[in-house]
Design a protein around this motif. Structure first.
Motif, short mmCIF file in Angstrom:
data_model
loop_
_atom_site.label_atom_id
_atom_site.label_comp_id
_atom_site.label_asym_id
_atom_site.label_seq_id
_atom_site.Cartn_x
_atom_site.Cartn_y
_atom_site.Cartn_z
N ASP A 125 0.82 -1.21 0.00
CA ASP A 125 0.00 0.00 0.00
C ASP A 125 0.86 1.26 0.00
O ASP A 125 0.48 2.26 -0.62
N ILE A 126 1.97 1.22 0.70
CA ILE A 126 2.88 2.35 0.76
C ILE A 126 4.30 1.82 0.59
O ILE A 126 4.69 0.86 1.27
N VAL A 127 5.06 2.42 -0.34
CA VAL A 127 6.42 1.95 -0.64
C VAL A 127 7.39 3.13 -0.56
O VAL A 127 7.17 4.15 -1.22
N TYR A 128 8.43 2.97 0.24
CA TYR A 128 9.52 3.94 0.29
C TYR A 128 10.77 3.28 -0.28
O TYR A 128 10.99 2.08 -0.11
N ALA A 129 11.59 4.08 -0.96
CA ALA A 129 12.81 3.54 -1.57
C ALA A 129 13.98 4.48 -1.32
O ALA A 129 13.81 5.70 -1.20
N ALA A 130 15.17 3.91 -1.24
CA ALA A 130 16.39 4.69 -1.16
C ALA A 130 16.76 5.20 -2.55
O ALA A 130 16.37 4.61 -3.56
N PRO A 131 17.53 6.28 -2.64
CA PRO A 131 17.95 6.79 -3.96
C PRO A 131 18.71 5.75 -4.77
O PRO A 131 18.68 5.78 -6.00
N GLU A 132 19.39 4.82 -4.08
CA GLU A 132 20.20 3.80 -4.76
C GLU A 132 19.36 2.65 -5.32
O GLU A 132 19.88 1.81 -6.05
N ALA A 133 18.09 2.59 -4.97
CA ALA A 133 17.25 1.47 -5.41
C ALA A 133 17.14 1.43 -6.94
O ALA A 133 17.04 2.46 -7.59
N ARG A 134 17.18 0.22 -7.48
CA ARG A 134 17.01 0.02 -8.92
C ARG A 134 16.02 -1.12 -9.11
O ARG A 134 16.00 -2.09 -8.34
N PHE A 135 15.21 -1.01 -10.13
CA PHE A 135 14.08 -1.90 -10.34
C PHE A 135 14.17 -2.51 -11.75
O PHE A 135 14.65 -1.88 -12.69
N ARG A 136 13.66 -3.75 -11.87
CA ARG A 136 13.66 -4.38 -13.19
C ARG A 136 12.63 -5.49 -13.23
O ARG A 136 12.42 -6.22 -12.24
N LEU A 137 11.99 -5.64 -14.39
CA LEU A 137 11.03 -6.70 -14.66
C LEU A 137 11.57 -7.54 -15.81
O LEU A 137 11.19 -7.36 -16.97
N PRO A 138 12.48 -8.49 -15.53
CA PRO A 138 13.27 -9.14 -16.60
C PRO A 138 12.68 -10.44 -17.13
O PRO A 138 13.41 -11.27 -17.70
N PHE A 139 11.38 -10.63 -17.00
CA PHE A 139 10.79 -11.94 -17.29
C PHE A 139 11.04 -12.41 -18.71
O PHE A 139 11.43 -13.55 -18.94
N VAL A 140 10.80 -11.53 -19.69
CA VAL A 140 10.97 -11.93 -21.09
C VAL A 140 12.42 -12.34 -21.37
O VAL A 140 12.68 -13.34 -22.05
N ASP A 141 13.38 -11.61 -20.82
CA ASP A 141 14.79 -11.92 -21.05
C ASP A 141 15.17 -13.29 -20.49
O ASP A 141 16.14 -13.90 -20.96
N LEU A 142 14.41 -13.77 -19.52
CA LEU A 142 14.66 -15.10 -18.95
C LEU A 142 13.82 -16.18 -19.62
O LEU A 142 13.85 -17.34 -19.21
N GLY A 143 13.07 -15.79 -20.64
CA GLY A 143 12.20 -16.75 -21.32
C GLY A 143 10.91 -17.02 -20.57
O GLY A 143 10.25 -18.03 -20.80
N LEU A 144 10.53 -16.09 -19.67
CA LEU A 144 9.37 -16.30 -18.80
C LEU A 144 8.27 -15.28 -19.11
O LEU A 144 8.39 -14.48 -20.03
N VAL A 145 7.22 -15.32 -18.31
CA VAL A 145 6.15 -14.33 -18.36
C VAL A 145 6.05 -13.68 -16.98
O VAL A 145 6.54 -14.22 -15.99
N PRO A 146 5.38 -12.52 -16.90
CA PRO A 146 5.23 -11.87 -15.59
C PRO A 146 4.43 -12.73 -14.62
O PRO A 146 3.68 -13.63 -15.04
N GLU A 147 4.57 -12.42 -13.32
CA GLU A 147 3.83 -13.14 -12.30
C GLU A 147 3.29 -12.16 -11.26
O GLU A 147 3.48 -10.96 -11.38
N LEU A 148 2.57 -12.70 -10.31
CA LEU A 148 1.99 -11.94 -9.19
C LEU A 148 1.03 -10.85 -9.68
O LEU A 148 0.88 -9.81 -9.08
N GLY A 149 0.39 -11.12 -10.82
CA GLY A 149 -0.57 -10.17 -11.36
C GLY A 149 0.04 -8.98 -12.07
O GLY A 149 -0.67 -8.04 -12.43
N ALA A 150 1.35 -9.02 -12.33
CA ALA A 150 2.03 -7.86 -12.92
C ALA A 150 1.49 -7.51 -14.30
O ALA A 150 1.46 -6.33 -14.68
N SER A 151 1.05 -8.52 -15.08
CA SER A 151 0.56 -8.23 -16.43
C SER A 151 -0.74 -7.43 -16.39
O SER A 151 -1.10 -6.79 -17.39
#
Length: 252
Positions: free
Chosen positions: A118-144
């Protein structure tokens, strides 16, 4: 409880920390079980009024442990779901508020679980990625479903099809995180927010969360099941197995 999942209860807040720093908190089946147990405890215990998710000092979660992920899994029994299923659906349907503190890398499942906070805080150094396709996979946890809902169809396609890294500033602009805080201030602020939520009228909080979020809808839960079925197929695919074998190959 997994030794790599650490929990502490204080002031109505259950803090759950993924703690496997030598592997950047990559999740194993055992860790999924520990996370599922923590979520189920939160749902059942009236003394727990808020869940706080975090990682180690420099990493939130770098996704699934590839070696563990490749291991054969028996078909899931609907009457006795496995650890990842319990975690996915427990988190998606948790009626109590969830706060997340992201100090660093949030990749794959480490990123998609934030869609259910519900509430997300992040540090300036945080980096995010959704690499499913590059791994030959599909998204999960309702991400699509949730990523397009959050950022729009075209930006979601960019994030999910290209799978590039994005930084904390971009995550804040797109709504993945509420606020960027210096790393030293991150966990104290997230804890203070979780405690403030825990002190509020609980039934009003529960009902407001239900009204705010689409996770409770049958459509999302059905999409999560569809993703899991496709993910299981992709894990068996020669293309995916080759990609993962290459990821695990010792680097010279």
């Amino acid at each position: 409880m997994s030794e790599n999942i650490r929990v502490a209860l204080a002031d109505g807040v259950l803090m759950v920390a993924m703690h496997r720093p030598e592997k950047k908190n990559a999740l194993t089946r055992e860790m999924y079980a520990g996370l599922a147990e923590a979520i189920e405890r939160t749902a059942a215990d009236p003394d727990i009024r808020c869940l706080l998710l975090t990682g180690t000092e420099e990493v939130f979660c770098a996704g699934n442990d590839i070696a563990d992920f490749r291991k054969p899994r028996p078909p899931e029994d609907p009457a006795s779901p496995g650890p990842s299923h319990r975690f996915y659906f427990g988190l998606a349907q948790l009626e109590k508020p969830v706060v997340a503190a992201v100090p660093g890398l949030a990749i794959g499942i480490g990123c998609t679980m934030l869609l259910h906070a519900d509430i997300v805080y992040a540090a300036p150094e945080a980096r995010f990625r959704l690499p499913f396709v590059d791994l030959g996979l599909v998204p999960e946890l309702g991400a699509s479903m949730l990523v397009p809902w959050l950022v729009g169809k075209h930006r979601a396609a960019e994030l999910l099809l290209l799978g590039d890294f994005f930084d904390a500033a971009a995550a804040e602009r797109m709504g993945f995180v509420n606020r960027i805080l210096d790393r030293a201030e991150l966990l104290p602020n997230a804890t203070a927010t979780a405690r403030a939520l825990a002190a509020k009228p609980q039934e009003a909080l529960r009902l407001t969360k239900r009204l705010l979020r689409p996770q409770e809808t049958p459509a999302l839960l059905a999409r999560m099941e569809e993703e899991r079925a496709l993910l299981a197929e992709r894990l068996r695919a020669p293309e995916t197995q080759a990609i993962m074998a290459n990821v695990l190959k010792p680097k010279r």
